[in-house]
Design an enzyme around this catalytic site. Sequence first.
Site, PDB file in Angstrom:
ATOM      1  N   LYS A  31       7.212   4.625   7.250  1.00  0.00           N
ATOM      2  CA  LYS A  31       7.592   4.992   6.051  1.00  0.00           C
ATOM      3  C   LYS A  31       6.229   5.326   5.410  1.00  0.00           C
ATOM      4  O   LYS A  31       5.994   6.558   4.640  1.00  0.00           O
ATOM      5  CB  LYS A  31       8.276   4.167   5.179  1.00  0.00           C
ATOM      6  CG  LYS A  31       8.610   4.430   3.722  1.00  0.00           C
ATOM      7  CD  LYS A  31       8.701   3.313   2.622  1.00  0.00           C
ATOM      8  CE  LYS A  31       7.308   2.528   2.509  1.00  0.00           C
ATOM      9  NZ  LYS A  31       7.531   1.684   1.373  1.00  0.00           N
ATOM     10  N   SER A  32       5.280   4.607   5.419  1.00  0.00           N
ATOM     11  CA  SER A  32       3.813   4.764   4.658  1.00  0.00           C
ATOM     12  C   SER A  32       3.189   6.071   5.242  1.00  0.00           C
ATOM     13  O   SER A  32       2.519   6.838   4.426  1.00  0.00           O
ATOM     14  CB  SER A  32       3.059   3.580   4.768  1.00  0.00           C
ATOM     15  OG  SER A  32       3.651   2.351   4.185  1.00  0.00           O
TER      16      SER A  32
ATOM     17  N   ARG B 246       3.321   9.859   2.938  1.00  0.00           N
ATOM     18  CA  ARG B 246       1.788  10.301   2.758  1.00  0.00           C
ATOM     19  C   ARG B 246       1.761  11.670   3.206  1.00  0.00           C
ATOM     20  O   ARG B 246       1.204  12.615   2.867  1.00  0.00           O
ATOM     21  CB  ARG B 246       0.633   9.357   3.260  1.00  0.00           C
ATOM     22  CG  ARG B 246       0.556   8.033   2.342  1.00  0.00           C
ATOM     23  CD  ARG B 246      -0.519   7.238   3.062  1.00  0.00           C
ATOM     24  NE  ARG B 246      -1.095   6.078   2.153  1.00  0.00           N
ATOM     25  CZ  ARG B 246      -0.178   5.261   1.872  1.00  0.00           C
ATOM     26  NH1 ARG B 246       1.307   4.989   2.100  1.00  0.00           N
ATOM     27  NH2 ARG B 246      -0.363   3.944   0.935  1.00  0.00           N
TER      28      ARG B 246
ATOM     29  N   SER C 179      -1.145  -3.349  -7.362  1.00  0.00           N
ATOM     30  CA  SER C 179      -0.464  -2.501  -6.256  1.00  0.00           C
ATOM     31  C   SER C 179      -1.847  -1.582  -5.679  1.00  0.00           C
ATOM     32  O   SER C 179      -2.419  -0.646  -6.735  1.00  0.00           O
ATOM     33  CB  SER C 179       0.679  -1.661  -6.558  1.00  0.00           C
ATOM     34  OG  SER C 179       0.938  -0.762  -5.597  1.00  0.00           O
TER      35      SER C 179
ATOM     36  N   ARG D 201       9.290 -11.415  -4.715  1.00  0.00           N
ATOM     37  CA  ARG D 201       9.632 -12.068  -3.549  1.00  0.00           C
ATOM     38  C   ARG D 201       9.123 -13.516  -3.195  1.00  0.00           C
ATOM     39  O   ARG D 201       9.804 -13.933  -2.563  1.00  0.00           O
ATOM     40  CB  ARG D 201       8.738 -11.195  -2.407  1.00  0.00           C
ATOM     41  CG  ARG D 201       9.334  -9.713  -2.150  1.00  0.00           C
ATOM     42  CD  ARG D 201       8.543  -8.791  -1.164  1.00  0.00           C
ATOM     43  NE  ARG D 201       9.481  -7.633  -0.853  1.00  0.00           N
ATOM     44  CZ  ARG D 201       8.826  -6.597  -0.135  1.00  0.00           C
ATOM     45  NH1 ARG D 201       7.555  -6.800   0.042  1.00  0.00           N
ATOM     46  NH2 ARG D 201       9.653  -5.522   0.077  1.00  0.00           N
TER      47      ARG D 201
ATOM     48  N   GLN E  13      -1.153   1.008  -4.189  1.00  0.00           N
ATOM     49  CA  GLN E  13      -0.427   2.449  -4.380  1.00  0.00           C
ATOM     50  C   GLN E  13      -1.212   3.189  -5.644  1.00  0.00           C
ATOM     51  O   GLN E  13      -1.068   4.299  -5.782  1.00  0.00           O
ATOM     52  CB  GLN E  13       1.095   2.488  -4.662  1.00  0.00           C
ATOM     53  CG  GLN E  13       1.682   2.049  -3.164  1.00  0.00           C
ATOM     54  CD  GLN E  13       3.197   2.028  -3.364  1.00  0.00           C
ATOM     55  OE1 GLN E  13       3.628   2.177  -4.569  1.00  0.00           O
ATOM     56  NE2 GLN E  13       3.885   1.844  -2.429  1.00  0.00           N
TER      57      GLN E  13
ATOM     58  N   ARG F 153      12.988  -6.169   2.926  1.00  0.00           N
ATOM     59  CA  ARG F 153      12.173  -7.148   3.507  1.00  0.00           C
ATOM     60  C   ARG F 153      12.914  -8.558   3.299  1.00  0.00           C
ATOM     61  O   ARG F 153      12.601  -9.365   4.307  1.00  0.00           O
ATOM     62  CB  ARG F 153      10.745  -7.344   2.889  1.00  0.00           C
ATOM     63  CG  ARG F 153      10.032  -6.153   3.172  1.00  0.00           C
ATOM     64  CD  ARG F 153       9.415  -5.600   4.456  1.00  0.00           C
ATOM     65  NE  ARG F 153       8.876  -4.338   4.501  1.00  0.00           N
ATOM     66  CZ  ARG F 153       8.624  -3.627   5.476  1.00  0.00           C
ATOM     67  NH1 ARG F 153       9.348  -3.916   6.573  1.00  0.00           N
ATOM     68  NH2 ARG F 153       7.823  -2.288   5.273  1.00  0.00           N
TER      69      ARG F 153
ATOM     70  N   GLU G  68       3.298  -7.241   2.602  1.00  0.00           N
ATOM     71  CA  GLU G  68       4.792  -6.891   3.042  1.00  0.00           C
ATOM     72  C   GLU G  68       5.287  -7.611   3.982  1.00  0.00           C
ATOM     73  O   GLU G  68       6.484  -7.459   4.427  1.00  0.00           O
ATOM     74  CB  GLU G  68       4.665  -5.267   3.462  1.00  0.00           C
ATOM     75  CG  GLU G  68       3.782  -5.059   4.524  1.00  0.00           C
ATOM     76  CD  GLU G  68       3.220  -3.598   4.707  1.00  0.00           C
ATOM     77  OE1 GLU G  68       3.686  -2.990   5.699  1.00  0.00           O
ATOM     78  OE2 GLU G  68       2.699  -3.233   3.720  1.00  0.00           O
TER      79      GLU G  68
END
Length: 424
Positions: free
Chosen positions: A24-25, A29, A164, A343, A166, A384, A312
Amino acid sequence: MTEPWPAPRAHHPVDAVVSLPGSKSLTNRALVLGALADGPSVVRRPLRSRDTTLMVGALRGLGAGIDDSSDGEWTVTPGALSGDATVDCGLAGTVMRFVPPVAGLSTGTVSFDGDPHMRLRPVGEILGALRTLGVDVVGDALPFAVRGTGAVRGGTVVVDASASSQFVSALLLAGARYDEGVDLRHDGPPVPSLPHVEMTVAMLREHGVEVDAPTPGGDANRWRVAPGPVHAVDRVIEPDLSNAAPFLALAAVSGGSITVRDWPRETTQAGDALREILTTMGCEVAFVDEGLRVTGSGTLAGIDIDLHDVGELTPAVAALCALAEAPSHLRGIGHIRGHETDRLAALATELTGLGSIVTEHADGLDIEPAPLHGGVWHTYADHRMAHAGVILGAAVEDVLVEDVATTGKTFPEFAALWAGLVSG
């Protein structure tokens, strides 16, 4: 609402070779960079899941052309980035954080919203940074809007990316298209999940973008992207190594052997840390012709580990720790409280509910050996967490995973593949 899913119990060693969907990452991107490039790009073996479908929809709304009619090959054609648009972020952090810097280059108003829980996830640092760089942003959290003028000044900006990684990747991905590029400085506690930033830097360089990134002995908190074109690149997406965690864990808990096809010998994916983690916990890990093979002994050693850079992986690792023969200590992961759910709190609650002895700390968990029993494992709409639940279900009778379909965020066929493997 659906009935909780009975997680299949592994009554024998599971031996299998599995092929996993793309990362996914890497896929998201690649889509962003393709939309900003100077020509069409081809993305081969992309992941088709909720997160990537949301990214496709967001970039199409901004004017990019994306032909995803084939599962094996998507073509991304840059567009004019014009007109008003509405972006559904769902629960995809990459959409909520990567797309606003692109929206600043548009000539319309782009509105952002997502699932209810997404409104709780941090994004204010990105929006504040965009204002500093010359972008008109309305709001400080979801829902918000970006009013594009067709160009972004860019320049120097300071962010606290401790919540994050991100926040860093988002500004770097679009930075080359800004008039002055981006000179980004992080000010705060260490940036988590740095492999994801390294992934961003590596992909930008493959697209011909000039990037200065931290080097040993240099400034560890500064990244600079020079203004210039983003060249079109055709690429093949690697398997999602974080999604490999439950499958490799299945080898560990069942005493079997699982091989994940096409595991790269070199990668920037955080999931590659599974090789070292599983070795430390007592598994045999080796590269073979088909990919990466993990063989379990049927028993697991406890582990004391800082997962700051690979947060993660925490749910899957925590599930293994609950099945280990000695105490485990997971540290450096306070930032995962801001992921799809808190989490740490979720893991402490659900593990305790199945009989585990868990002490929750501000930035980690202590997990002690204890007899486990069945029960409902809640997922909190977090893929997750679902992975952790099925790992425990493979070793413990009568574990019921609530909303296993949430795995569709990054792996739509997960439940069917898992059931087939465990049940033989």
